[in-house]
Design a protein around this motif. Sequence first.
Motif, PDB file in Angstrom:
ATOM      1  N   ILE A 176      22.214 -53.627  -4.535  1.00  0.00           N
ATOM      2  CA  ILE A 176      21.540 -52.505  -5.209  1.00  0.00           C
ATOM      3  C   ILE A 176      22.523 -51.783  -6.125  1.00  0.00           C
ATOM      4  CG2 ILE A 176      20.405 -50.273  -4.838  1.00  0.00           C
ATOM      5  CD1 ILE A 176      18.549 -52.359  -3.971  1.00  0.00           C
ATOM      6  N   LEU A 177      23.731 -51.589  -5.662  1.00  0.00           N
ATOM      7  CA  LEU A 177      24.753 -50.916  -6.459  1.00  0.00           C
ATOM      8  C   LEU A 177      25.060 -51.692  -7.735  1.00  0.00           C
ATOM      9  CD1 LEU A 177      26.785 -48.508  -6.368  1.00  0.00           C
ATOM     10  CD2 LEU A 177      28.392 -50.092  -5.354  1.00  0.00           C
ATOM     11  N   VAL A 178      25.258 -52.987  -7.614  1.00  0.00           N
ATOM     12  CA  VAL A 178      25.579 -53.818  -8.783  1.00  0.00           C
ATOM     13  C   VAL A 178      24.396 -53.885  -9.744  1.00  0.00           C
ATOM     14  CG1 VAL A 178      26.077 -56.191  -9.490  1.00  0.00           C
ATOM     15  CG2 VAL A 178      27.372 -55.153  -7.641  1.00  0.00           C
ATOM     16  N   LEU A 179      23.190 -54.065  -9.220  1.00  0.00           N
ATOM     17  CA  LEU A 179      22.013 -54.117 -10.095  1.00  0.00           C
ATOM     18  C   LEU A 179      21.773 -52.788 -10.813  1.00  0.00           C
ATOM     19  CD1 LEU A 179      19.480 -56.225  -7.997  1.00  0.00           C
ATOM     20  CD2 LEU A 179      20.671 -56.896 -10.078  1.00  0.00           C
ATOM     21  N   GLY A 180      21.965 -51.681 -10.109  1.00  0.00           N
ATOM     22  CA  GLY A 180      21.802 -50.367 -10.743  1.00  0.00           C
ATOM     23  C   GLY A 180      22.813 -50.128 -11.846  1.00  0.00           C
ATOM     24  N   LEU A 181      24.067 -50.483 -11.580  1.00  0.00           N
ATOM     25  CA  LEU A 181      25.102 -50.302 -12.606  1.00  0.00           C
ATOM     26  C   LEU A 181      24.905 -51.257 -13.776  1.00  0.00           C
ATOM     27  CD1 LEU A 181      28.263 -49.728 -10.383  1.00  0.00           C
ATOM     28  CD2 LEU A 181      26.902 -48.025 -11.617  1.00  0.00           C
ATOM     29  N   ALA A 182      24.448 -52.479 -13.499  1.00  0.00           N
ATOM     30  CA  ALA A 182      24.172 -53.421 -14.587  1.00  0.00           C
ATOM     31  C   ALA A 182      23.015 -52.933 -15.446  1.00  0.00           C
ATOM     32  CB  ALA A 182      23.862 -54.803 -14.018  1.00  0.00           C
ATOM     33  N   THR A 183      21.977 -52.410 -14.806  1.00  0.00           N
ATOM     34  CA  THR A 183      20.846 -51.853 -15.546  1.00  0.00           C
ATOM     35  C   THR A 183      21.292 -50.687 -16.419  1.00  0.00           C
ATOM     36  OG1 THR A 183      19.309 -52.511 -13.808  1.00  0.00           O
ATOM     37  CG2 THR A 183      18.575 -50.787 -15.307  1.00  0.00           C
ATOM     38  N   ALA A 184      22.096 -49.806 -15.848  1.00  0.00           N
ATOM     39  CA  ALA A 184      22.598 -48.664 -16.614  1.00  0.00           C
ATOM     40  C   ALA A 184      23.468 -49.124 -17.784  1.00  0.00           C
ATOM     41  CB  ALA A 184      23.386 -47.731 -15.705  1.00  0.00           C
ATOM     42  N   GLY A 185      24.288 -50.124 -17.555  1.00  0.00           N
ATOM     43  CA  GLY A 185      25.155 -50.624 -18.623  1.00  0.00           C
ATOM     44  C   GLY A 185      24.383 -51.257 -19.760  1.00  0.00           C
ATOM     45  N   VAL A 186      23.410 -52.090 -19.432  1.00  0.00           N
ATOM     46  CA  VAL A 186      22.615 -52.754 -20.478  1.00  0.00           C
ATOM     47  C   VAL A 186      21.776 -51.728 -21.238  1.00  0.00           C
ATOM     48  CG1 VAL A 186      20.727 -54.372 -20.875  1.00  0.00           C
ATOM     49  CG2 VAL A 186      22.595 -54.995 -19.360  1.00  0.00           C
ATOM     50  N   ALA A 187      21.139 -50.807 -20.521  1.00  0.00           N
ATOM     51  CA  ALA A 187      20.317 -49.796 -21.188  1.00  0.00           C
ATOM     52  C   ALA A 187      21.188 -48.874 -22.058  1.00  0.00           C
ATOM     53  CB  ALA A 187      19.540 -48.977 -20.164  1.00  0.00           C
ATOM     54  N   GLY A 188      22.364 -48.513 -21.565  1.00  0.00           N
ATOM     55  CA  GLY A 188      23.274 -47.691 -22.366  1.00  0.00           C
ATOM     56  C   GLY A 188      23.752 -48.412 -23.612  1.00  0.00           C
ATOM     57  N   TRP A 189      23.994 -49.704 -23.483  1.00  0.00           N
ATOM     58  CA  TRP A 189      24.402 -50.510 -24.641  1.00  0.00           C
ATOM     59  C   TRP A 189      23.282 -50.563 -25.675  1.00  0.00           C
ATOM     60  CZ3 TRP A 189      23.839 -56.338 -25.086  1.00  0.00           C
ATOM     61  CH2 TRP A 189      24.529 -56.817 -26.183  1.00  0.00           C
ATOM     62  N   LEU A 190      22.040 -50.715 -25.211  1.00  0.00           N
ATOM     63  CA  LEU A 190      20.906 -50.741 -26.137  1.00  0.00           C
ATOM     64  C   LEU A 190      20.679 -49.382 -26.793  1.00  0.00           C
ATOM     65  CD1 LEU A 190      18.412 -52.962 -24.122  1.00  0.00           C
ATOM     66  CD2 LEU A 190      19.648 -53.577 -26.201  1.00  0.00           C
ATOM     67  N   VAL A 191      20.906 -48.303 -26.061  1.00  0.00           N
ATOM     68  CA  VAL A 191      20.777 -46.957 -26.645  1.00  0.00           C
ATOM     69  C   VAL A 191      21.844 -46.753 -27.713  1.00  0.00           C
ATOM     70  CG1 VAL A 191      21.082 -44.495 -26.166  1.00  0.00           C
ATOM     71  CG2 VAL A 191      19.639 -45.866 -24.693  1.00  0.00           C
ATOM     72  N   ALA A 192      23.066 -47.174 -27.433  1.00  0.00           N
ATOM     73  CA  ALA A 192      24.155 -46.991 -28.396  1.00  0.00           C
ATOM     74  C   ALA A 192      23.920 -47.789 -29.678  1.00  0.00           C
ATOM     75  CB  ALA A 192      25.478 -47.410 -27.765  1.00  0.00           C
ATOM     76  N   GLY A 193      23.250 -48.929 -29.572  1.00  0.00           N
ATOM     77  CA  GLY A 193      23.004 -49.755 -30.748  1.00  0.00           C
ATOM     78  C   GLY A 193      21.626 -49.579 -31.359  1.00  0.00           C
ATOM     79  N   ASP A 194      20.932 -48.515 -31.003  1.00  0.00           N
ATOM     80  CA  ASP A 194      19.566 -48.295 -31.487  1.00  0.00           C
ATOM     81  C   ASP A 194      19.601 -47.666 -32.888  1.00  0.00           C
ATOM     82  OD1 ASP A 194      16.852 -48.194 -31.607  1.00  0.00           O
ATOM     83  OD2 ASP A 194      16.600 -46.693 -30.031  1.00  0.00           O
ATOM     84  N   THR A 195      19.879 -48.489 -33.897  1.00  0.00           N
ATOM     85  CA  THR A 195      19.940 -47.974 -35.268  1.00  0.00           C
ATOM     86  C   THR A 195      18.549 -47.687 -35.829  1.00  0.00           C
ATOM     87  OG1 THR A 195      19.956 -50.229 -36.142  1.00  0.00           O
ATOM     88  CG2 THR A 195      22.092 -49.182 -35.752  1.00  0.00           C
ATOM     89  N   HIS A 196      17.551 -48.388 -35.336  1.00  0.00           N
ATOM     90  CA  HIS A 196      16.178 -48.154 -35.816  1.00  0.00           C
ATOM     91  C   HIS A 196      15.745 -46.717 -35.528  1.00  0.00           C
ATOM     92  CE1 HIS A 196      12.031 -48.896 -36.883  1.00  0.00           C
ATOM     93  NE2 HIS A 196      11.641 -48.469 -35.684  1.00  0.00           N
ATOM     94  N   PHE A 197      16.078 -46.214 -34.340  1.00  0.00           N
ATOM     95  CA  PHE A 197      15.706 -44.838 -34.005  1.00  0.00           C
ATOM     96  C   PHE A 197      16.409 -43.843 -34.924  1.00  0.00           C
ATOM     97  CE2 PHE A 197      16.640 -40.901 -31.661  1.00  0.00           C
ATOM     98  CZ  PHE A 197      15.346 -40.425 -31.525  1.00  0.00           C
TER      99      PHE A 197
END
Length: 94
Positions: A12-33
Motif C-alpha cells: 500500500i505504501l509503495v502503490l500510494g507513493l507511486a500514484t502520488a509521483g505519477v500524478a505529480g509528474w503529470l501535474v507538473a507537465g500539464d502545459t495544456h492547462f
Amino acid sequence: MPGFLRVLGVTILVLGLATAGVAGWLVAGDTHFREVAAAYARHPEHALFQTEYWVAAARHYGLVAASLGGLLGGLALGGILLALGDAGGFSAPC
C-alpha cells in the motif's frame, strides 16, 4: 498474520507513493492547462474559453487530488498496516 500485514503495508505504501509521483509528474507537465488558463484570463467573458478552462481545470485539479490522496493515503494506510504488523496483528483487549 503479522507477516501478511507487513507485506500489505509495504505494498500500500509503495502503490500510494507511486500514484502520488505519477500524478505529480503529470501535474507538473500539464502545459495544456496553463495555456487554457492564460487564454481564459485574457477573455473571461467568452463562453468557449470558459468551457475549455473548466474542462482543463477538472483534469488538472483531479490530478492534484490524486497526488495528495496517493501520498496521504499511502503513508497513512501503509503506516497503520505496518504498525499492526509490528504489534502482532489484531488482538482483543483482556
